[in-house]
Motif scaffolding. Sequence first.
Motif, PDB file in Angstrom:
ATOM      1  N   ALA A 191       0.835  -1.207   0.000  1.00 21.40           N
ATOM      2  CA  ALA A 191       0.000   0.000   0.000  1.00 21.40           C
ATOM      3  C   ALA A 191       0.865   1.251   0.000  1.00 21.40           C
ATOM      4  N   LEU A 192       1.917   1.269   0.816  1.00 22.16           N
ATOM      5  CA  LEU A 192       2.827   2.419   0.815  1.00 22.16           C
ATOM      6  C   LEU A 192       3.534   2.561  -0.521  1.00 22.16           C
ATOM      7  N   ALA A 193       3.981   1.445  -1.078  1.00 24.83           N
ATOM      8  CA  ALA A 193       4.717   1.478  -2.343  1.00 24.83           C
ATOM      9  C   ALA A 193       3.889   2.080  -3.466  1.00 24.83           C
ATOM     10  N   ASN A 194       2.597   1.785  -3.482  1.00 25.47           N
ATOM     11  CA  ASN A 194       1.723   2.234  -4.572  1.00 25.47           C
ATOM     12  C   ASN A 194       1.023   3.558  -4.277  1.00 25.47           C
ATOM     13  N   ALA A 195       1.399   4.220  -3.185  1.00 27.46           N
ATOM     14  CA  ALA A 195       0.646   5.388  -2.723  1.00 27.46           C
ATOM     15  C   ALA A 195       1.145   6.702  -3.305  1.00 27.46           C
ATOM     16  N   THR A 196       1.556   6.694  -4.569  1.00 25.13           N
ATOM     17  CA  THR A 196       1.870   7.939  -5.258  1.00 25.13           C
ATOM     18  C   THR A 196       1.211   7.904  -6.633  1.00 25.13           C
TER      19      THR A 196
END
Length: 496
Positions: free
Chosen positions: A412-417
């Motif tokens: 989730a953090l990795a894809n949060a941009t």
Amino acid sequence: MPHGHDAARAVAQVAGVAVDTRHWINGERVTSPDTFTDTSPIDGAPLARISRGGAAEAAAAVDAAHTAFPGWAQTNHTERARILHAIADGIEARIEELAAVETADNGALLRSHRRGVMPRVAHNFRFFADWLLQLRHDDFDTRGHTNHISWDPAGVCALITPWNAPLMLATWKVAPALAAGNTVVLKPAEWSPLTASLLADIAAEAGLPAGVLNVVQGYGHEAGAALVRDPRVARISFTGSVPTARHIAGAAAANLVPVSLELGGKSPLLVFADCDLDLAVDLAVEQFDNAGQVCLAGTRLLVEASIADEFTQRLIARTEALRQGDPRGEATDIGPNIHPAHLTRIDSFVQRALAAGARALTGGGPNTDLGGLYYRPTLLTDVAPDAEIVTEEVFGPVLTLQTFDTEEAAVALANATRFGLAAALATGDQERAHRITGQLVAGTVWVNCFFVRDLRAPFGGSRHSGIGREGGTWSFDFYCDLKNTVTAPKGWLTRG
């Protein structure tokens, strides 16, 4: 638009190398009434006064490319490949000169230019020359009819390239465009235009016909804008920022011109507790390469909480041991950033992050010991998941560190941009690696490695990191008009 008569006045001595500061159009050097100053990021010294092109120069270059296109398109594949290999030969003969000029112009490490970048520049031409000769698709049958796929040259290609790896990224576009049988107008970045001029000389010496490759120098809003608006342009390839890409895409849409856009990223580096920690720290330190001016850099460090303290301590020690200084020094690890405006941009990101509550574990500002354009390698923590510093591209030596407890949280953090260019992960679990790579939004994912690139592989980004893929056959798919020829079975009668 005058031609240069006093060639001596149009040649600058840069790192002991003579560089012509005029445009290259239709096999001739061409001046402009106006010029701009190109300065070195190493010490701020002026390197050259560069001819400043605009609408007239862009139109003249497209004229030349448009006129040269039929002859180059009809040149057989073997001859095209031979000339591209001759260009590669010329590059290899001048690696030392090209490396010295590019380091002076954009501040990247001289040892990297000598050992890696310039050999890769030559390889770009060799690879696409060879790929052209084996480019094919198996014929296939439809009810007795034969389908034959071919790649037809598209026409004039407008190629607009960035300043962070000027010659490598220019030839990544120029080589396949020429191999495909197209003609080219190259517009290098105004902050690092010099090696594009040397490439024009090398191509001419290799026997590339006049008008097949043209180089127009100048600002994006002048020369670049005129170039992409020209209705005779058949393909546009651009590497740079999202705002500029929007303008280019609008101009291309008006003429229904295909575009390839590579727009940078905000890539994650995921570090799991089962990884080789020494390797993970090595990968993190590598993200400071080229003073952080790498579109693929994994600037968002996402670390499993159980190993975060040890990882952080090791990373700080390694970062503070990096040697920053003159990029011409063999022992230097990090050189300057490209331009005063860019250094200000980098520091503004960091200072806003610190004001919002982030904490600098190391770095956090310019290197006052060196002055100039040197920014300390920086590691920030205590950043909110939606903070500007973790969602927007800084394009400098600035990393952020966030922690996670589960795979789901890591993804989730990795894809949060809004970006999706690349990602990397460090893990000792092959099944986990397979599971996670399938969930990451990225054009390239590295597992337990970084920056391994093969020209046979597709390269490009998802979301706001770009449109399209290039590399291998994907490059020819973009730079050509694909054609399917369907032939009836032998013996069929045609109508008289």
